[in-house]
Design an enzyme around this catalytic site. Structure first.
Site, PDB file in Angstrom:
ATOM      1  CB  THR A  20       1.085   0.126   4.854  1.00 60.95           C
ATOM      2  OG1 THR A  20       1.175  -1.118   4.138  1.00 60.95           O
ATOM      3  CG2 THR A  20       2.404   0.386   5.564  1.00 60.95           C
ATOM      4  N   GLY A  21      -0.582  -2.269   6.295  1.00 63.21           N
ATOM      5  CA  GLY A  21      -0.456  -3.475   7.107  1.00 63.21           C
ATOM      6  C   GLY A  21      -1.684  -4.344   6.968  1.00 63.21           C
TER       7      GLY A  21
ATOM      8  N   GLY B  91     -10.279  -3.441   3.179  1.00 63.93           N
ATOM      9  CA  GLY B  91      -9.255  -3.291   4.219  1.00 63.93           C
ATOM     10  C   GLY B  91      -9.350  -1.945   4.911  1.00 63.93           C
ATOM     11  CG  ASP B  92      -5.808  -0.569   6.810  1.00 64.50           C
ATOM     12  OD1 ASP B  92      -5.669  -1.415   5.898  1.00 64.50           O
ATOM     13  OD2 ASP B  92      -4.876   0.133   7.220  1.00 64.50           O
TER      14      ASP B  92
ATOM     15  NE  ARG C  52      -9.109  -7.363   3.465  1.00 63.41           N
ATOM     16  CZ  ARG C  52      -8.074  -6.531   3.452  1.00 63.41           C
ATOM     17  NH1 ARG C  52      -7.854  -5.765   2.407  1.00 63.41           N
ATOM     18  NH2 ARG C  52      -7.261  -6.465   4.475  1.00 63.41           N
TER      19      ARG C  52
ATOM     20  CB  THR D 244      -0.875  -0.027   1.272  1.00 62.74           C
ATOM     21  OG1 THR D 244      -1.844  -1.048   1.097  1.00 62.74           O
ATOM     22  CG2 THR D 244      -1.568   1.275   1.550  1.00 62.74           C
TER      23      THR D 244
ATOM     24  N   GLY E 297      -4.969  -5.095   7.214  1.00 62.00           N
ATOM     25  CA  GLY E 297      -6.065  -4.157   7.375  1.00 62.00           C
ATOM     26  C   GLY E 297      -7.086  -4.505   8.447  1.00 62.00           C
TER      27      GLY E 297
HETATM   28  N1  ASP Z   1      -3.633  -2.311   4.559  1.00 60.85           N
HETATM   29  C1  ASP Z   1      -3.910  -2.913   3.283  1.00 60.85           C
HETATM   30  C2  ASP Z   1      -5.156  -3.745   3.394  1.00 60.85           C
HETATM   31  O1  ASP Z   1      -5.340  -4.412   4.387  1.00 60.85           O
HETATM   32  C3  ASP Z   1      -2.802  -3.756   2.774  1.00 60.85           C
HETATM   33  C4  ASP Z   1      -1.475  -3.047   2.689  1.00 60.85           C
HETATM   34  O2  ASP Z   1      -1.133  -2.258   3.548  1.00 60.85           O
HETATM   35  O3  ASP Z   1      -0.742  -3.313   1.726  1.00 60.85           O
HETATM   36  O4  ASP Z   1      -5.910  -3.794   2.457  1.00 60.85           O
END
Ligand code: ASP
Length: 351
Positions: free
Chosen positions: A247-248, A226-227, A224, A196, A250
């Site tokens: 990022t992480g 994410g965050d 789905r 991300t 989510g």
């Molecule tokens: N945070 C993003 C998600 O969960 C993924 C990412 O950080 O690459 O969709």
């Protein structure tokens, strides 16, 4: 007596000497990320590393140029995110990960710290730069969050640039999906990292902004989300506190409400300091590592629940910070004081 007078004179000198005067806070600052994860220098070739670092510097330069010319934090955030969305190295726009069904479904969000106006989109498949659509939602719709077909219809009314599915699809990401299916791996095991992208900025007028853009996680199913497009989880900006992009994993960032949680805690500390010191608190805020401590504490909460990832943030005093609980994060930061850094590996802020 003589000793006392000398000590008093020395103390007065120390207090008034220009040598000890506090340097002014940066006029502007910016931080960017391109994902966090299990990043190991031994598993990356020199060429790969150079390519990531060049891409990060390029995005940082785009944001810096806006801020140095007196442009807004919002424009700087967009300027930094656009090249990262167009770069297939990162999981946003071109180069986004694939859903279980083999599509690239994109999410993005943006927030203006001046008035906490925000825009977000999820599950769009034809918008070349989702961050620009998120911005249009903020400025030209009565809503904050649009999804799928409706978001695309709004984009077409706003005449945003579209791109065919082939623009977003890359061999590397398709191979990740196939490997995931063949070996029954989780998204984390197959990618080992998140890609991300995001940016946060403080401009010369003291305004903060944050933005985040992503393809989500490999093999995501059932619509789905994410965050990254969730205001308060992956993105938040409030002039009274900070601007954050995450990022992480989510699901964990949503459960903790990471970006808003960091800003709320920072706002509380700032309010307390202002109250205690009767307004003479700016130096304290500039000096103390309170914002880093708060970001680290919230990231620890994510970790304690079983999640991983990282955040970037800027404060009203111009601190540009990172916090991550993974072995690395693609990241960069710069300030008007001359700080310019891009980094991939290492703990926390320092490498
Ligand atoms: N945070 C993003 C998600 O969960 C993924 C990412 O950080 O690459 O969709």
């Amino acid at each position: 007596m003589k000793t006392i007078i000398l000590a008093a004179a020395a103390a007065l000198f120390a207090f008034t000497s220009p040598l000890h005067a506090k340097a002014p806070a940066p006029e502007w600052s910016i931080a960017i990320h391109g994902g966090a994860g299990t990043l190991d220098p031994d598993r990356m070739t020199t060429e790969q590393r150079a390519a990531y670092e060049a891409a990060l510097q390029n995005a940082l330069d785009a944001g810096k140029a806006v801020l140095a010319e007196g442009g807004s934090a919002m424009d700087a955030v967009k300027a930094a995110i656009l090249p990262l969305e167009d770069d297939p190295l990162f999981n946003a726009g071109r180069g986004a990960v694939f859903t279980w069904e083999g599509r690239n479904e994109l999410d993005a969000s943006i927030m203006d710290g001046r008035d906490r106006s925000a825009g977000a989109v999820t599950g769009v498949t034809t918008i070349k730069n989702p961050i620009l659509l998120a911005e249009k939602v903020r400025t030209d719709s009565p809503h904050v969050f649009l999804m799928g077909e409706g978001a695309e219809q709004f984009a077409s009314e706003q005449q945003l640039e579209t791109a065919p599915p082939e623009w977003f699809a890359t061999e590397r990401r398709l191979e990740s999906l196939e490997r995931m299916k063949a070996n029954a791996l989780s998204a984390i095991d197959v990618d080992l990292k998140f890609g991300t992208v995001g940016a946060v900025a403080l401009d010369q007028d003291g305004n903060l902004a944050a933005g985040t853009s992503t393809g989500g996680m490999t093999g995501k199913r059932w619509g789905r989300i994410g965050d990254a497009p969730v205001i308060g989880a992956g993105t938040y900006a409030d002039n009274r506190a900070c601007a954050v992009s995450a990022t992480g994993w989510g699901e964990y960032f949503i459960r903790v409400g990471v970006a808003a949680e960091i800003c709320s805690r920072i706002r509380m500390v700032r309010a307390q300091q202002a109250f205690k010191s009767g307004g003479e608190h700016r130096e304290w805020l500039e000096r103390e590592g309170y914002a880093q401590g708060i970001a680290d504490a919230v990231m620890k909460e994510v970790k304690d629940l079983g999640g991983d990832g990282g955040v970037i943030l800027v404060t009203p005093e111009g601190q540009a910070l990172y916090s991550f609980n993974t072995t690395g994060m693609y990241r960069g930061r710069a300030t008007s004081d001359g700080l310019n850094e891009v980094a991939i590996f290492g703990e926390g802020a320092a490498e």
